[in-house]
Design an enzyme around this catalytic site. Structure first.
Site, PDB file in Angstrom:
ATOM      1  N   GLU A 190      54.117 -15.231  24.045  1.00  0.00           N
ATOM      2  CA  GLU A 190      55.182 -14.230  24.084  1.00  0.00           C
ATOM      3  C   GLU A 190      55.785 -14.064  25.472  1.00  0.00           C
ATOM      4  O   GLU A 190      56.828 -13.442  25.639  1.00  0.00           O
ATOM      5  CB  GLU A 190      54.627 -12.863  23.636  1.00  0.00           C
ATOM      6  CG  GLU A 190      54.306 -12.754  22.168  1.00  0.00           C
ATOM      7  CD  GLU A 190      52.899 -13.217  21.801  1.00  0.00           C
ATOM      8  OE1 GLU A 190      52.321 -14.043  22.542  1.00  0.00           O
ATOM      9  OE2 GLU A 190      52.377 -12.768  20.772  1.00  0.00           O
ATOM     10  N   LYS A 248      32.404  -1.728  20.480  1.00  0.00           N
ATOM     11  CA  LYS A 248      32.247  -0.294  20.660  1.00  0.00           C
ATOM     12  C   LYS A 248      30.832   0.112  20.277  1.00  0.00           C
ATOM     13  O   LYS A 248      30.461   0.070  19.118  1.00  0.00           O
ATOM     14  CB  LYS A 248      33.275   0.471  19.837  1.00  0.00           C
ATOM     15  CG  LYS A 248      33.447   1.871  20.344  1.00  0.00           C
ATOM     16  CD  LYS A 248      34.750   2.470  19.898  1.00  0.00           C
ATOM     17  CE  LYS A 248      35.065   3.699  20.747  1.00  0.00           C
ATOM     18  NZ  LYS A 248      36.196   4.427  20.264  1.00  0.00           N
TER      19      LYS A 248
HETATM   20  P1  AMP Z   1      48.396 -17.937  23.636  1.00  0.00           P
HETATM   21  O1  AMP Z   1      49.592 -17.215  23.170  1.00  0.00           O
HETATM   22  O2  AMP Z   1      47.824 -18.856  22.622  1.00  0.00           O
HETATM   23  O3  AMP Z   1      48.626 -18.604  24.949  1.00  0.00           O
HETATM   24  O4  AMP Z   1      47.254 -16.836  23.868  1.00  0.00           O
HETATM   25  C1  AMP Z   1      47.440 -15.763  24.743  1.00  0.00           C
HETATM   26  C2  AMP Z   1      46.157 -15.015  24.925  1.00  0.00           C
HETATM   27  O5  AMP Z   1      45.183 -15.835  25.571  1.00  0.00           O
HETATM   28  C3  AMP Z   1      46.271 -13.815  25.831  1.00  0.00           C
HETATM   29  O6  AMP Z   1      46.797 -12.696  25.170  1.00  0.00           O
HETATM   30  C4  AMP Z   1      44.831 -13.617  26.275  1.00  0.00           C
HETATM   31  O7  AMP Z   1      44.072 -12.939  25.294  1.00  0.00           O
HETATM   32  C5  AMP Z   1      44.324 -15.035  26.359  1.00  0.00           C
HETATM   33  N1  AMP Z   1      44.379 -15.470  27.761  1.00  0.00           N
HETATM   34  C6  AMP Z   1      45.310 -16.212  28.362  1.00  0.00           C
HETATM   35  N2  AMP Z   1      45.007 -16.413  29.655  1.00  0.00           N
HETATM   36  C7  AMP Z   1      43.842 -15.765  29.891  1.00  0.00           C
HETATM   37  C8  AMP Z   1      43.010 -15.568  31.045  1.00  0.00           C
HETATM   38  N3  AMP Z   1      43.292 -16.113  32.218  1.00  0.00           N
HETATM   39  N4  AMP Z   1      41.900 -14.821  30.884  1.00  0.00           N
HETATM   40  C9  AMP Z   1      41.574 -14.264  29.694  1.00  0.00           C
HETATM   41  N5  AMP Z   1      42.322 -14.424  28.578  1.00  0.00           N
HETATM   42  C10 AMP Z   1      43.442 -15.155  28.681  1.00  0.00           C
END
Ligand code: AMP
Length: 547
Positions: free
Chosen positions: A329, A438
């Site tokens: 997004e 939780k």
């Molecule tokens: P995507 O749209 O498939 O790229 O997924 C996005 C999601 O990946 C984010 O909302 C996070 O939950 C997770 N994410 C991306 N980068 C990181 C990061 N450096 N550390 C932890 N979670 C991450």
């Protein structure tokens, strides 16, 4: 009359990068390891000519402004041509994630109303299945292997050859769509995000120039993230804009190929999800000194949290890790964790603590962390939902009803990520909303636990999930993959965690398994673990930590 700016109204479009690369960097190389492992070398000069031919060819094939052109392709030169050539024709590039289940692939291509498809010949069996569920008007096959294109398909190379020579770009409005991606959707249907010429240009600027990647035309960049995963995080556009040499690995992301390629092509910058780097680090540890890597090599790690142990591990090999966070997004990169001036004087442990956070937002990205009572204090402790807004953050999903769960009434994207923010503005993710644990009415951060457990010398990977508990509502269960040949028991790992967390945070159970299931983009698929262990974890954990 009010004073008007005298500046030209010049559309911000990545198509400009194509022209710039062709004009100023025609000799710079683009290297691709093709699916059949053939090494292919070309230049921006040739790329410029072919991407324009692709644009002309697509128009001649009937592409109309705003038509979606799907790609089912690995990382290589022809996919780069599609990245620029499709938008140059006024079309919208829609890379399909070829690791998705066929149902999702078909849903996504139909939902996006993809009109054309460009596919690698190595992926024809998959294309054949997709095609049985999606009515594309034209399907072009990139004959990377050199074999002839089977009947029933059109030849990508023939289209380029036959393209009219007198191509000229349409007049772009910078807000026109340029590309689409769908969220990987671990829950519910995937949702579509449409990027504009303007949003992609600004995102490209940010990732190229910021303290994170800082890509220059002297760099050699190898994206170890698929081009179907949020546009390889923008690197193909960034390199084309700045004139950096690009190296593509096709489907070959195994550690030996990655390191051999880094050495051979003198790679200075790369990026990918922790899964890829876990294998690479393990190999470097086992065979230190085998590869001659560039001293300025840096790795951008994101997609899921880069454990501190990984950042420390690469430092031992002289490789700098930059932790980044973002999502489909948000185009995707929103934050980089780079030490500010002066932080390098902090004690080593504090420096690592900052570097393993997700970092501060890029220019033009507004970020806030909201708790039940509004914005949380910047104390590094109070958790809230991370919300962002900015010129490359989506304001809605394509062809879907407005969703108050995803967007606030005052126009922010609700990321679904939970985190804390400190007095330096560094954000630290503690969870996904849906992964929160939780226990007795208090939150436990699964990400914090995972990161620490992955610092245990015997542990290769760890995912922490909530399992139902009659007394506490939920309790943490750690699902652990041990390093080959290594041994550790639940008691030993819990001992390792003692003192690092409040006692009630420590996992009640440990399940030792061979492999953590992953999403199509390499993240832990916690929903699958929850399904598997919700009832049975007591029994699994009693098996102890022997493999
Ligand atoms: P995507 O749209 O498939 O790229 O997924 C996005 C999601 O990946 C984010 O909302 C996070 O939950 C997770 N994410 C991306 N980068 C990181 C990061 N450096 N550390 C932890 N979670 C991450």
């Amino acid at each position: 009359m009010a004073l008007q700016s005298t500046m030209m109204n010049y559309a911000l479009t990545p198509v400009h990068f194509l022209e710039r690369a062709g004009r100023y960097f025609p000799k710079v190389e683009i290297v691709s390891l093709l699916p059949d492992r053939t090494l292919h070398r070309t230049t921006y000069g040739e790329f410029h000519r072919r991407a324009r031919s692709l644009a002309a060819g697509l128009q001649a094939a009937g592409l109309r402004r705003g038509d979606r052109v799907a790609t089912l392709m690995w990382n290589h030169y022809a996919h780069l041509e599609a990245y620029l050539g499709i938008p140059a024709a006024g079309g919208v590039i829609h890379p399909l994630n070829l690791r998705l289940h066929l149902d999702d692939l078909a849903y996504i291509a139909n939902h996006a109303e993809d009109r054309f498809l460009i596919v690698d010949d190595a992926l024809l069996p998959l294309a054949e299945q997709v095609r049985s569920r999606v009515k594309f008007d034209r399907v072009f096959v990139a004959p990377l292997s050199g074999a002839s294109v089977p009947s029933g398909y059109e030849d990508y190379e023939a289209m380029l050859k036959a393209a009219p020579a007198d191509f000229s770009y349409p007049d772009f409005d910078e807000n026109e769509p340029l590309g689409m991606c769908y969220t990987s959707g671990t829950t519910g249907r995937p949702r579509g995000v449409v990027y504009s010429h303007r949003s992609t240009t600004i995102h490209t600027y940010n990732i190229t120039l910021l303290g994170g990647m800082t890509i220059t035309n002297r760099d050699v960049v190898c994206a170890c993230v698929p081009m179907f995963h949020v546009n390889a995080w923008g690197m193909p556009y960034a390199c084309t804009m700045i004139g950096a040499k690009q190296v593509f690995l096709g489907p070959h992301l195994d550690p030996v190929t990655v390191l051999d390629t880094f050495e051979r092509e003198q790679v200075t910058c790369s990026a990918g999800v922790p899964t890829v780097w876990l294998g690479v680090l393990d190999l470097l540890d086992r065979e230190p000194g085998r590869w001659k890597l560039q001293p300025e090599l840096r790795l951008v790690i994101g997609g899921s949290a880069a454990p501190e142990a990984m950042i420390r591990g690469f430092d031992r090999h002289g490789i700098n890790v930059i932790h980044a966070w973002g999502m489909t997004e948000t185009s995707p990169t929103c934050t980089f964790a780079v030490l500010k001036r002066g932080m390098e004087k902090l004690p080593e442990d504090e420096q690592y603590a900052y570097r393993s956070k997700q970092g501060i937002p890029h220019p033009f990205v507004d970020l806030r962390v909201r708790g039940a009572d509004g914005e949380v204090p910047p104390d590094g402790k109070t958790m809230g939902e991370i919300q962002v807004s900015g010129p490359y953050v989506t304001s809605r999903y394509y062809a879907m009803e407005p969703d108050p769960e995803k967007f606030t009434p005052d126009g922010w994207l609700r990321t679904g990520d939970v985190g804390v923010v400190d007095d330096e503005g560094f954000v630290k993710l503690t969870d996904r909303t849906k992964d929160l644990i939780k226990s007795g009415g208090e939150w436990i951060s699964s990400v914090d636990l995972e990161n620490e457990i992955m610092g245990h010398p015997a542990v290769a990977e760890a995912a922490v999930i909530a399992v139902p508990d009659p007394k506490w509502d939920e309790r943490p269960l750690a699902v652990v993959v041990l390093k080959p040949g290594a041994q550790a028991t639940a008691t030993e790992i819990n001992k390792f965690l003692e003192g690092k967390f409040a006692k009630w945070w420590l996992p009640d159970g440990y399940a030792f398994i061979d492999e953590i299931p992953r999403t199509s983009t390499g993240k832990f698929l916690k929903s699958a673990l929850r399904e598997r262990f919700a009832v049975s974890y007591g029994a699994e954990s009693r098996r102890g930590g022997q493999r």
